[in-house]
Design a protein around this motif. Sequence first.
Motif: not given
Length: 126
Positions: A111-121
């Motif tokens: 979940d934290s890795t997905r969140d890190a990816a989504e922060e790039a938006r």
Amino acid sequence: MVGLLVVSHSGKAAAGIVEIAAEMASDVSLVAVGGDPDGGIGTDADAIAAGLDEADDGEGVVVLVDLGSATMNAELAVEMAETDAVLADAPVLEGTVNAAVHAAGSKATLDSTRDAAEEARGMSKL
């Protein structure tokens, strides 16, 4: 360690994104899947499912996609696979780099890795 799967309509694009992310996080399992079964532009759920298996180190896989049908085929592949995987709603290049750097850390979770990816938006390029 959480793995990453990059899915693009172009195998060359997916491989290039993985190449860039690997420069930032060489220890992370980064897998590229792209193109249709005939080597043309498109995506293939079976190839994506195989990519999930390849990217999984046992802690799951974050999937990043480029366009519409890549999302549909990735969702189908996640449903078919036995791998714990989530799709990230993120720009594919920036999201992959962010997620790879995060996944390299000892406290990274799926979940934290997905969140890190989504922060790039929200990243500004200027």
